[in-house]
Enzyme design. Structure first.
Site, PDB file in Angstrom:
ATOM      1  N   ASP A 107     -34.978  22.989  16.646  1.00 25.09           N
ATOM      2  CA  ASP A 107     -34.638  21.762  15.484  1.00 25.09           C
ATOM      3  C   ASP A 107     -35.696  21.772  14.835  1.00 25.09           C
ATOM      4  OD1 ASP A 107     -32.244  21.574  16.799  1.00 25.09           O
ATOM      5  OD2 ASP A 107     -32.842  19.760  17.885  1.00 25.09           O
TER       6      ASP A 107
ATOM      7  N   GLU B 126     -23.043  20.678  11.974  1.00 27.66           N
ATOM      8  CA  GLU B 126     -24.203  19.698  12.195  1.00 27.66           C
ATOM      9  C   GLU B 126     -25.426  20.310  11.545  1.00 27.66           C
ATOM     10  OE1 GLU B 126     -24.749  19.457  16.342  1.00 27.66           O
ATOM     11  OE2 GLU B 126     -25.517  21.426  16.542  1.00 27.66           O
TER      12      GLU B 126
END
EC number: 3.2.1.99
Length: 347
Positions: free
Chosen positions: A40, A220
Protein backbone atom coordinates in the site's frame (compact mmCIF):
# COMPACT_ATOMS: atom_id res chain seq x y z
CA UNK A 1 13.65 22.59 -1.78
CA UNK A 2 10.89 21.40 -4.10
CA UNK A 3 8.44 18.58 -3.83
CA UNK A 4 6.51 16.38 -6.21
CA UNK A 5 3.07 17.07 -4.77
CA UNK A 6 -0.07 15.04 -4.85
CA UNK A 7 -1.11 16.28 -8.13
CA UNK A 8 0.41 13.33 -9.48
CA UNK A 9 1.55 12.74 -5.94
CA UNK A 10 2.49 9.37 -4.73
CA UNK A 11 5.90 8.13 -4.47
CA UNK A 12 7.45 5.49 -6.50
CA UNK A 13 9.01 2.47 -5.08
CA UNK A 14 10.40 -0.70 -6.10
CA UNK A 15 11.26 -2.41 -2.98
CA UNK A 16 13.36 -5.39 -3.71
CA UNK A 17 12.59 -8.74 -2.24
CA UNK A 18 15.71 -8.38 -0.11
CA UNK A 19 13.85 -5.83 2.01
CA UNK A 20 11.67 -8.71 3.09
CA UNK A 21 14.64 -10.43 4.70
CA UNK A 22 13.21 -9.22 7.96
CA UNK A 23 9.89 -10.98 7.33
CA UNK A 24 8.96 -14.49 8.34
CA UNK A 25 8.34 -17.30 5.91
CA UNK A 26 4.94 -17.09 4.25
CA UNK A 27 2.29 -18.51 6.51
CA UNK A 28 -0.28 -21.05 5.37
CA UNK A 29 -2.80 -18.20 5.42
CA UNK A 30 -1.11 -15.33 3.49
CA UNK A 31 -3.35 -12.82 5.27
CA UNK A 32 -1.33 -13.43 8.42
CA UNK A 33 1.49 -11.57 6.65
CA UNK A 34 -0.51 -8.39 6.06
CA UNK A 35 1.96 -6.22 7.95
CA UNK A 36 5.06 -7.77 6.37
CA UNK A 37 6.65 -6.73 3.09
CA UNK A 38 5.88 -3.15 2.07
CA UNK A 39 2.31 -2.90 0.88
CA UNK A 40 0.00 0.00 0.00
CA UNK A 41 2.73 2.52 -0.91
CA UNK A 42 2.48 6.31 -1.19
CA UNK A 43 5.01 9.09 -0.88
CA UNK A 44 6.78 12.20 -2.12
CA UNK A 45 9.81 13.27 -4.13
CA UNK A 46 11.96 15.92 -2.44
CA UNK A 47 14.55 17.92 -4.38
CA UNK A 48 17.20 19.85 -2.42
CA UNK A 49 18.84 23.16 -3.33
CA UNK A 50 21.56 21.32 -5.26
CA UNK A 51 19.04 19.58 -7.46
CA UNK A 52 19.34 16.16 -5.81
CA UNK A 53 16.07 14.24 -5.52
CA UNK A 54 15.25 11.76 -2.78
CA UNK A 55 12.10 9.66 -2.83
CA UNK A 56 10.30 8.82 0.41
CA UNK A 57 7.62 6.17 0.76
CA UNK A 58 5.20 5.22 3.52
CA UNK A 59 3.81 1.69 3.62
CA UNK A 60 1.57 -0.58 5.68
CA UNK A 61 3.16 -1.93 8.86
CA UNK A 62 3.56 -1.47 12.58
CA UNK A 63 3.89 2.25 13.23
CA UNK A 64 3.89 2.95 9.42
CA UNK A 65 7.06 1.93 7.59
CA UNK A 66 9.16 4.60 5.86
CA UNK A 67 11.54 3.91 2.99
CA UNK A 68 13.77 6.09 0.86
CA UNK A 69 15.61 5.91 -2.46
CA UNK A 70 17.60 8.14 -4.78
CA UNK A 71 17.07 6.09 -7.94
CA UNK A 72 13.63 4.41 -7.61
CA UNK A 73 15.34 1.02 -7.88
CA UNK A 74 17.00 0.34 -4.53
CA UNK A 75 15.24 1.26 -1.30
CA UNK A 76 16.34 1.34 2.31
CA UNK A 77 14.27 1.29 5.50
CA UNK A 78 14.02 4.78 6.98
CA UNK A 79 12.39 4.32 10.33
CA UNK A 80 8.73 4.57 11.27
CA UNK A 81 6.21 7.33 11.85
CA UNK A 82 4.99 6.09 15.23
CA UNK A 83 7.01 4.51 18.03
CA UNK A 84 4.02 2.29 18.81
CA UNK A 85 2.50 -0.22 16.43
CA UNK A 86 -0.75 1.78 16.62
CA UNK A 87 -1.48 5.14 18.33
CA UNK A 88 -3.23 4.75 21.69
CA UNK A 89 -6.45 6.43 20.54
CA UNK A 90 -6.73 4.09 17.54
CA UNK A 91 -6.05 0.97 19.60
CA UNK A 92 -8.84 1.99 21.98
CA UNK A 93 -11.15 2.53 19.01
CA UNK A 94 -10.20 -0.72 17.28
CA UNK A 95 -9.41 -3.44 19.85
CA UNK A 96 -7.33 -6.30 18.50
CA UNK A 97 -5.47 -4.29 15.89
CA UNK A 98 -1.68 -4.66 15.66
CA UNK A 99 -0.64 -2.33 12.85
CA UNK A 100 -1.48 0.51 10.48
CA UNK A 101 -2.76 0.05 6.95
CA UNK A 102 -2.51 2.03 3.73
CA UNK A 103 -0.84 5.30 4.77
CA UNK A 104 -1.16 8.21 2.35
CA UNK A 105 1.86 10.57 2.34
CA UNK A 106 1.79 13.91 0.51
CA UNK A 107 3.15 17.44 0.89
CA UNK A 108 1.12 20.65 0.90
CA UNK A 109 1.69 24.20 2.15
CA UNK A 110 4.82 23.42 4.16
CA UNK A 111 3.62 20.20 5.82
CA UNK A 112 3.79 16.51 5.13
CA UNK A 113 0.34 14.98 5.57
CA UNK A 114 0.10 11.31 6.50
CA UNK A 115 -3.41 9.86 6.54
CA UNK A 116 -3.55 6.31 7.88
CA UNK A 117 -6.11 3.62 8.59
CA UNK A 118 -6.56 1.17 11.44
CA UNK A 119 -8.82 -1.87 11.28
CA UNK A 120 -8.84 -5.67 11.48
CA UNK A 121 -9.14 -7.96 8.47
CA UNK A 122 -12.67 -8.17 7.08
CA UNK A 123 -14.14 -5.74 9.62
CA UNK A 124 -16.16 -2.61 8.95
CA UNK A 125 -15.18 -1.17 12.34
CA UNK A 126 -12.33 1.07 11.21
CA UNK A 127 -10.82 4.52 11.65
CA UNK A 128 -8.76 6.94 9.57
CA UNK A 129 -6.35 9.27 11.35
CA UNK A 130 -3.97 12.07 10.38
CA UNK A 131 -0.40 12.93 11.39
CA UNK A 132 1.66 15.87 10.08
CA UNK A 133 5.33 16.82 10.06
CA UNK A 134 7.42 19.74 8.81
CA UNK A 135 10.30 17.51 7.74
CA UNK A 136 11.08 13.93 6.78
CA UNK A 137 14.68 14.22 7.98
CA UNK A 138 15.07 12.86 11.53
CA UNK A 139 18.17 15.07 11.94
CA UNK A 140 16.18 18.23 11.27
CA UNK A 141 15.07 20.37 14.26
CA UNK A 142 11.66 20.53 12.55
CA UNK A 143 11.23 16.75 12.54
CA UNK A 144 8.31 15.78 14.76
CA UNK A 145 5.20 13.82 13.86
CA UNK A 146 2.10 15.48 15.29
CA UNK A 147 -0.79 13.02 15.47
CA UNK A 148 -4.03 14.95 14.96
CA UNK A 149 -6.10 11.85 15.60
CA UNK A 150 -9.45 10.78 14.18
CA UNK A 151 -10.65 12.00 10.79
CA UNK A 152 -13.48 9.53 10.07
CA UNK A 153 -14.75 6.28 11.58
CA UNK A 154 -16.99 3.49 10.37
CA UNK A 155 -18.98 0.68 11.95
CA UNK A 156 -21.90 -1.57 11.00
CA UNK A 157 -24.16 0.45 13.28
CA UNK A 158 -23.30 3.94 11.99
CA UNK A 159 -22.13 3.87 8.36
CA UNK A 160 -22.57 2.04 5.07
CA UNK A 161 -18.86 2.32 4.17
CA UNK A 162 -15.50 1.14 5.53
CA UNK A 163 -13.06 3.83 6.73
CA UNK A 164 -9.74 2.56 5.35
CA UNK A 165 -7.47 3.36 2.37
CA UNK A 166 -7.37 7.19 2.59
CA UNK A 167 -6.00 9.35 -0.23
CA UNK A 168 -5.74 13.16 -0.29
CA UNK A 169 -6.07 15.32 -3.39
CA UNK A 170 -5.79 19.10 -3.74
CA UNK A 171 -7.68 19.68 -6.97
CA UNK A 172 -7.18 22.33 -9.68
CA UNK A 173 -9.69 24.62 -7.95
CA UNK A 174 -7.83 24.41 -4.65
CA UNK A 175 -10.32 22.09 -2.95
CA UNK A 176 -8.87 19.61 -0.49
CA UNK A 177 -10.60 16.25 -0.93
CA UNK A 178 -10.16 13.02 0.97
CA UNK A 179 -11.06 9.72 -0.72
CA UNK A 180 -11.40 6.39 1.08
CA UNK A 181 -13.26 3.10 1.15
CA UNK A 182 -13.14 -0.66 0.82
CA UNK A 183 -15.91 -3.16 -0.06
CA UNK A 184 -19.42 -2.48 1.35
CA UNK A 185 -21.00 0.39 -0.66
CA UNK A 186 -17.74 1.37 -2.31
CA UNK A 187 -15.52 4.44 -2.38
CA UNK A 188 -16.36 7.81 -0.87
CA UNK A 189 -15.02 11.37 -0.82
CA UNK A 190 -15.50 14.47 1.29
CA UNK A 191 -14.08 17.99 1.34
CA UNK A 192 -11.31 18.70 3.85
CA UNK A 193 -10.48 21.93 5.70
CA UNK A 194 -6.86 22.84 4.82
CA UNK A 195 -6.41 24.38 8.27
CA UNK A 196 -7.01 21.08 10.07
CA UNK A 197 -6.72 18.32 7.48
CA UNK A 198 -10.09 17.06 8.71
CA UNK A 199 -13.56 17.29 7.18
CA UNK A 200 -15.00 20.74 6.60
CA UNK A 201 -17.93 21.58 8.85
CA UNK A 202 -21.03 20.21 7.16
CA UNK A 203 -19.02 18.38 4.50
CA UNK A 204 -21.13 15.97 2.46
CA UNK A 205 -19.86 12.43 1.99
CA UNK A 206 -20.20 11.54 -1.67
CA UNK A 207 -20.00 8.21 -3.47
CA UNK A 208 -17.44 8.07 -6.30
CA UNK A 209 -17.16 4.38 -7.27
CA UNK A 210 -18.72 1.02 -6.44
CA UNK A 211 -19.13 -2.54 -7.72
CA UNK A 212 -22.74 -3.33 -6.75
CA UNK A 213 -22.93 -6.49 -8.88
CA UNK A 214 -19.49 -7.99 -8.07
CA UNK A 215 -19.14 -10.81 -5.52
CA UNK A 216 -18.63 -9.14 -2.12
CA UNK A 217 -18.61 -5.78 -3.96
CA UNK A 218 -14.80 -5.88 -4.06
CA UNK A 219 -13.39 -2.41 -4.66
CA UNK A 220 -10.91 -0.36 -2.61
CA UNK A 221 -7.75 1.79 -2.62
CA UNK A 222 -8.90 4.99 -4.37
CA UNK A 223 -6.26 7.31 -5.78
CA UNK A 224 -7.01 10.41 -7.85
CA UNK A 225 -4.64 12.09 -10.31
CA UNK A 226 -5.15 15.13 -12.56
CA UNK A 227 -3.84 14.97 -16.13
CA UNK A 228 -4.60 17.12 -19.17
CA UNK A 229 -8.07 18.30 -18.18
CA UNK A 230 -9.31 15.12 -16.48
CA UNK A 231 -9.23 13.63 -13.02
CA UNK A 232 -8.37 9.93 -13.10
CA UNK A 233 -9.69 7.67 -10.34
CA UNK A 234 -7.52 4.56 -9.86
CA UNK A 235 -9.06 1.71 -7.86
CA UNK A 236 -8.15 -1.86 -6.97
CA UNK A 237 -10.49 -4.81 -7.50
CA UNK A 238 -10.70 -8.32 -6.05
CA UNK A 239 -8.45 -10.27 -3.65
CA UNK A 240 -5.47 -8.34 -2.27
CA UNK A 241 -3.81 -10.75 0.10
CA UNK A 242 -3.91 -14.41 -0.94
CA UNK A 243 -0.36 -14.90 -2.11
CA UNK A 244 -0.12 -16.83 -5.39
CA UNK A 245 -3.93 -16.90 -5.55
CA UNK A 246 -4.34 -13.12 -5.28
CA UNK A 247 -6.52 -11.58 -7.99
CA UNK A 248 -5.92 -7.91 -7.20
CA UNK A 249 -5.80 -5.60 -10.24
CA UNK A 250 -5.95 -1.89 -11.03
CA UNK A 251 -8.82 -0.22 -12.89
CA UNK A 252 -9.34 3.44 -13.79
CA UNK A 253 -12.01 5.90 -14.84
CA UNK A 254 -12.01 9.65 -15.43
CA UNK A 255 -14.10 12.77 -14.91
CA UNK A 256 -13.91 16.51 -15.55
CA UNK A 257 -14.70 17.05 -11.85
CA UNK A 258 -12.69 15.58 -8.98
CA UNK A 259 -15.89 14.35 -7.33
CA UNK A 260 -17.17 12.68 -10.49
CA UNK A 261 -19.09 11.22 -12.13
CA UNK A 262 -16.27 8.91 -13.24
CA UNK A 263 -16.62 6.70 -16.32
CA UNK A 264 -14.31 4.14 -17.91
CA UNK A 265 -12.98 4.08 -21.49
CA UNK A 266 -16.24 2.46 -22.65
CA UNK A 267 -18.36 5.10 -20.94
CA UNK A 268 -19.60 2.87 -18.10
CA UNK A 269 -20.03 4.78 -14.81
CA UNK A 270 -17.72 3.67 -12.02
CA UNK A 271 -20.65 3.88 -9.61
CA UNK A 272 -22.17 1.03 -11.64
CA UNK A 273 -19.06 -1.14 -11.63
CA UNK A 274 -17.22 0.50 -14.51
CA UNK A 275 -13.42 0.58 -14.72
CA UNK A 276 -10.78 0.07 -17.40
CA UNK A 277 -8.14 -2.49 -16.35
CA UNK A 278 -4.57 -1.17 -16.70
CA UNK A 279 -2.60 -3.59 -14.51
CA UNK A 280 -3.26 -7.22 -13.55
CA UNK A 281 -1.49 -10.46 -12.70
CA UNK A 282 1.14 -12.06 -14.91
CA UNK A 283 2.97 -15.37 -14.69
CA UNK A 284 5.48 -13.94 -12.21
CA UNK A 285 3.65 -11.03 -10.56
CA UNK A 286 0.40 -11.83 -8.75
CA UNK A 287 -2.18 -9.45 -7.36
CA UNK A 288 -0.64 -6.09 -8.33
CA UNK A 289 -2.60 -3.21 -6.87
CA UNK A 290 -3.17 -0.45 -4.35
CA UNK A 291 -1.36 1.98 -6.58
CA UNK A 292 -0.28 5.58 -6.48
CA UNK A 293 1.59 7.81 -8.91
CA UNK A 294 4.89 9.61 -8.41
CA UNK A 295 6.24 12.42 -10.55
CA UNK A 296 9.99 12.77 -10.86
CA UNK A 297 11.06 16.43 -11.24
CA UNK A 298 12.47 17.73 -14.55
CA UNK A 299 16.05 16.67 -15.24
CA UNK A 300 18.47 16.27 -18.14
CA UNK A 301 17.09 12.78 -18.69
CA UNK A 302 13.44 13.85 -18.33
CA UNK A 303 13.12 17.56 -19.24
CA UNK A 304 9.38 17.52 -18.51
CA UNK A 305 9.61 15.21 -15.52
CA UNK A 306 8.34 11.65 -15.56
CA UNK A 307 5.51 9.76 -13.92
CA UNK A 308 5.65 6.37 -12.27
CA UNK A 309 3.03 4.02 -10.94
CA UNK A 310 3.89 2.54 -7.57
CA UNK A 311 2.04 -0.48 -6.23
CA UNK A 312 2.52 -3.73 -4.38
CA UNK A 313 2.56 -7.25 -5.79
CA UNK A 314 3.48 -10.85 -4.93
CA UNK A 315 6.60 -12.29 -6.55
CA UNK A 316 6.00 -15.93 -7.53
CA UNK A 317 9.75 -16.52 -7.16
CA UNK A 318 9.74 -15.28 -3.55
CA UNK A 319 6.32 -15.54 -1.91
CA UNK A 320 8.01 -15.40 1.50
CA UNK A 321 8.59 -11.69 0.82
CA UNK A 322 4.82 -11.10 0.99
CA UNK A 323 3.65 -7.98 -0.87
CA UNK A 324 6.70 -6.25 -2.28
CA UNK A 325 6.80 -2.76 -3.75
CA UNK A 326 7.21 -2.18 -7.44
CA UNK A 327 7.68 0.89 -9.66
CA UNK A 328 6.55 1.06 -13.29
CA UNK A 329 6.64 3.94 -15.80
CA UNK A 330 3.27 5.58 -16.40
CA UNK A 331 2.50 7.15 -19.78
CA UNK A 332 -0.61 8.47 -21.49
CA UNK A 333 -2.18 7.23 -24.72
CA UNK A 334 -3.53 9.31 -27.58
CA UNK A 335 -7.04 9.31 -26.12
CA UNK A 336 -5.72 10.30 -22.70
CA UNK A 337 -5.88 6.95 -20.88
CA UNK A 338 -2.95 5.83 -18.71
CA UNK A 339 -0.62 3.02 -19.72
CA UNK A 340 1.65 1.09 -17.37
CA UNK A 341 5.08 -0.22 -18.41
CA UNK A 342 7.35 -2.95 -17.11
CA UNK A 343 8.97 -2.78 -13.63
CA UNK A 344 12.03 -0.52 -13.41
CA UNK A 345 13.83 -3.16 -11.32
CA UNK A 346 13.37 -6.89 -10.82
CA UNK A 347 14.60 -8.79 -7.75
Amino acid sequence: MTHSLRRPPLVSITILACFAATTHAAEADPRQGLLNGAADPTGVAVTDDDGNTTYYVAATGRGVKLLRSTDLKSWEPYGRVFDRAVPRWARRAIPGTDGIWAPDLSYHDGLYYLYYSVSTFGSQKSVIGLAVNKSLDPESPDYKWDDRGLVVASSPETTNFNAIDPALLVDEDGRWLLYWGSYWTGLKAAEVDPATGKFKEGAEIQAVAARPDAPNRVIEAPYVLFNDGYYYLFVSWDSCCDGADSTYRVAVGRSKDALGPYVDAEGKPMLEGGGTIILESSERWRGPGHNGVLTSPPSEEWPDGKQWMVHHTYDMQNLDAHRILQVRPLTWGEEGWPKVGEPVATP
